[in-house]
Write a protein that holds these residues in place. Structure first.
Motif, PDB file in Angstrom:
ATOM      1  N   ARG A   7       0.875  -1.161   0.000  1.00 55.69           N
ATOM      2  CA  ARG A   7       0.000   0.000   0.000  1.00 55.69           C
ATOM      3  C   ARG A   7       0.922   1.223   0.000  1.00 55.69           C
ATOM      4  O   ARG A   7       1.525   1.563   1.014  1.00 55.69           O
ATOM      5  CB  ARG A   7      -0.936  -0.061   1.206  1.00 55.69           C
ATOM      6  N   VAL A   8       1.035   1.820  -1.172  1.00 54.60           N
ATOM      7  CA  VAL A   8       2.035   2.861  -1.434  1.00 54.60           C
ATOM      8  C   VAL A   8       1.367   4.231  -1.427  1.00 54.60           C
ATOM      9  O   VAL A   8       0.352   4.433  -2.094  1.00 54.60           O
ATOM     10  CB  VAL A   8       2.736   2.615  -2.790  1.00 54.60           C
ATOM     11  N   HIS A   9       1.953   5.156  -0.673  1.00 54.36           N
ATOM     12  CA  HIS A   9       1.473   6.539  -0.673  1.00 54.36           C
ATOM     13  C   HIS A   9       2.550   7.421  -1.283  1.00 54.36           C
ATOM     14  O   HIS A   9       3.687   7.449  -0.813  1.00 54.36           O
ATOM     15  CB  HIS A   9       1.162   7.013   0.752  1.00 54.36           C
ATOM     16  N   ILE A  10       2.197   8.153  -2.348  1.00 51.02           N
ATOM     17  CA  ILE A  10       3.114   9.042  -3.048  1.00 51.02           C
ATOM     18  C   ILE A  10       2.628  10.467  -2.832  1.00 51.02           C
ATOM     19  O   ILE A  10       1.482  10.791  -3.150  1.00 51.02           O
ATOM     20  CB  ILE A  10       3.170   8.710  -4.554  1.00 51.02           C
ATOM     21  N   LEU A  94       8.070  13.045  -3.174  1.00 54.79           N
ATOM     22  CA  LEU A  94       8.677  13.668  -4.349  1.00 54.79           C
ATOM     23  C   LEU A  94       9.044  15.112  -4.051  1.00 54.79           C
ATOM     24  O   LEU A  94       8.348  15.808  -3.310  1.00 54.79           O
ATOM     25  CB  LEU A  94       7.703  13.652  -5.527  1.00 54.79           C
ATOM     26  N   SER A  95      10.126  15.552  -4.652  1.00 53.37           N
ATOM     27  CA  SER A  95      10.512  16.960  -4.606  1.00 53.37           C
ATOM     28  C   SER A  95      10.814  17.408  -6.036  1.00 53.37           C
ATOM     29  O   SER A  95      11.065  16.577  -6.906  1.00 53.37           O
ATOM     30  CB  SER A  95      11.740  17.162  -3.711  1.00 53.37           C
ATOM     31  N   LEU A 163      12.777   9.008  -0.892  1.00 55.14           N
ATOM     32  CA  LEU A 163      12.809  10.404  -1.318  1.00 55.14           C
ATOM     33  C   LEU A 163      13.312  10.447  -2.756  1.00 55.14           C
ATOM     34  O   LEU A 163      14.384   9.915  -3.053  1.00 55.14           O
ATOM     35  CB  LEU A 163      13.739  11.216  -0.420  1.00 55.14           C
ATOM     36  N   LEU A 164      12.535  11.075  -3.637  1.00 51.20           N
ATOM     37  CA  LEU A 164      12.903  11.135  -5.051  1.00 51.20           C
ATOM     38  C   LEU A 164      12.768  12.547  -5.596  1.00 51.20           C
ATOM     39  O   LEU A 164      11.796  13.241  -5.292  1.00 51.20           O
ATOM     40  CB  LEU A 164      12.006  10.217  -5.882  1.00 51.20           C
ATOM     41  N   ASP A 165      13.726  12.934  -6.424  1.00 48.37           N
ATOM     42  CA  ASP A 165      13.651  14.197  -7.161  1.00 48.37           C
ATOM     43  C   ASP A 165      12.918  13.906  -8.461  1.00 48.37           C
ATOM     44  O   ASP A 165      13.424  13.155  -9.309  1.00 48.37           O
ATOM     45  CB  ASP A 165      15.052  14.724  -7.433  1.00 48.37           C
ATOM     46  N   SER A 166      11.738  14.460  -8.624  1.00 57.59           N
ATOM     47  CA  SER A 166      10.929  14.118  -9.789  1.00 57.59           C
ATOM     48  C   SER A 166      11.348  14.845 -11.061  1.00 57.59           C
ATOM     49  O   SER A 166      10.634  14.783 -12.061  1.00 57.59           O
ATOM     50  CB  SER A 166       9.444  14.324  -9.501  1.00 57.59           C
ATOM     51  N   ALA A 167      12.518  15.478 -11.051  1.00 54.57           N
ATOM     52  CA  ALA A 167      13.073  15.989 -12.299  1.00 54.57           C
ATOM     53  C   ALA A 167      13.635  14.829 -13.130  1.00 54.57           C
ATOM     54  O   ALA A 167      13.851  14.979 -14.332  1.00 54.57           O
ATOM     55  CB  ALA A 167      14.169  17.015 -12.021  1.00 54.57           C
ATOM     56  N   ARG A 168      13.852  13.697 -12.471  1.00 52.27           N
ATOM     57  CA  ARG A 168      14.345  12.516 -13.180  1.00 52.27           C
ATOM     58  C   ARG A 168      13.280  12.007 -14.150  1.00 52.27           C
ATOM     59  O   ARG A 168      12.089  12.245 -13.946  1.00 52.27           O
ATOM     60  CB  ARG A 168      14.712  11.425 -12.174  1.00 52.27           C
TER      61      ARG A 168
END
Length: 188
Positions: A7-10, A94-95, A163-168
Motif C-alpha cells: 500500500r504505497v502513498h506518493i 517527491l521533490s 525520497l525522489l527528485d521528480s526531475a528525473r
C-alpha cells in the motif's frame, strides 16, 4: 520478484508528478491508483471549490480501497490522514525545483481551465490564485499542502520512505519505486 500486498502513498508538492507516478506504479503492480483530490473535494463545476468533510473523506476511502491488500494513493493527506498512516507499507516523497513545478502547473492549468485563456495570455483569477498557492509550498506559510507538513507526515509514518527528485525521467522514478518494493519484499 512478485510484488504483492503493498500500500504505497506518493506525496509531494503540486506539479511534482505524484499522480503521474502513482498511476505508473499502480500499472506496474497490476494494482489500482487513487488520488486524494477525489476524496478531498466534492464533485463541483468548476472543480476544486468545495471540500468534503474529513470524516466523509475517510469513510469514502474506507469504503472504496483502504481495506484492500494493495493500492497506490497519490496526493496529500498530512493534515487529515492519520487514520491512514498505519496502513501505508511504503511512502514516496517527491521533490522538484519550484521553477520546474511552476512551469508544469502553468501548462496543466492552461489545459484544464475552462476560462478560454489562450497560451501566453494571463490566467483567470481562480488559476492565478491556485498558482500563487502552489508557489508557497516550500515556505510552509499557507494552509494545505506544504513542505513542513509533508515532512511531519513522513516522520509520522512507520514504513519505509523513499525520497525522489521528480526531475528525473518518469521511467527512472518508477524503477526506483519498484526496486525499493523489491528490497522491502526481500526483507519480509
Amino acid at each position: 520478484m512478485e510484488r504483492q500486498g503493498h500500500r504505497v502513498h506518493i506525496f509531494g508538492p503540486s506539479g511534482s508528478g505524484t499522480s503521474t507516478l502513482g498511476r505508473a506504479v499502480a500499472d506496474a503492480l497490476a494494482s489500482q491508483h487513487f488520488d486524494t483530490d477525489d476524496f478531498y473535494w466534492l464533485p463541483t463545476d468548476p472543480p476544486f471549490t468545495r471540500k468534503r468533510p474529513v470524516d466523509e473523506r475517510l469513510a469514502l476511502m474506507e469504503a472504496i480501497f483502504l481495506p484492500r491488500r494493495d493500492w497506490v494513493l497519490s496526493g496529500s493527506v498530512e493534515s487529515w490522514g492519520m487514520p491512514i498512516a498505519p496502513r501505508v507499507t511504503m511512502a514516496v516523497h517527491l521533490s522538484l525545483e519550484p521553477e520546474i513545478r511552476r512551469s508544469r502547473l502553468e501548462r496543466r492549468e492552461a489545459l484544464r481551465c475552462n476560462c478560454g485563456r489562450g497560451w501566453g495570455q494571463p490566467f483567470c483569477a481562480p488559476c492565478t490564485a491556485f498558482l500563487c498557492w502552489a508557489d508557497r509550498y516550500e515556505a510552509g506559510d499557507r494552509p494545505g499542502r506544504n513542505l513542513k507538513d509533508d515532512t511531519a507526515w513522513a516522520r509520522a509514518l512507520d514504513c519505509p520512505l523513499l525520497l525522489l527528485d521528480s526531475a528525473r525521467p518518469p521511467q527512472e522514478l518508477l524503477q526506483s519505486v519498484l526496486d525499493r518494493l523489491d528490497q522491502i519484499a526481500a526483507l519480509a
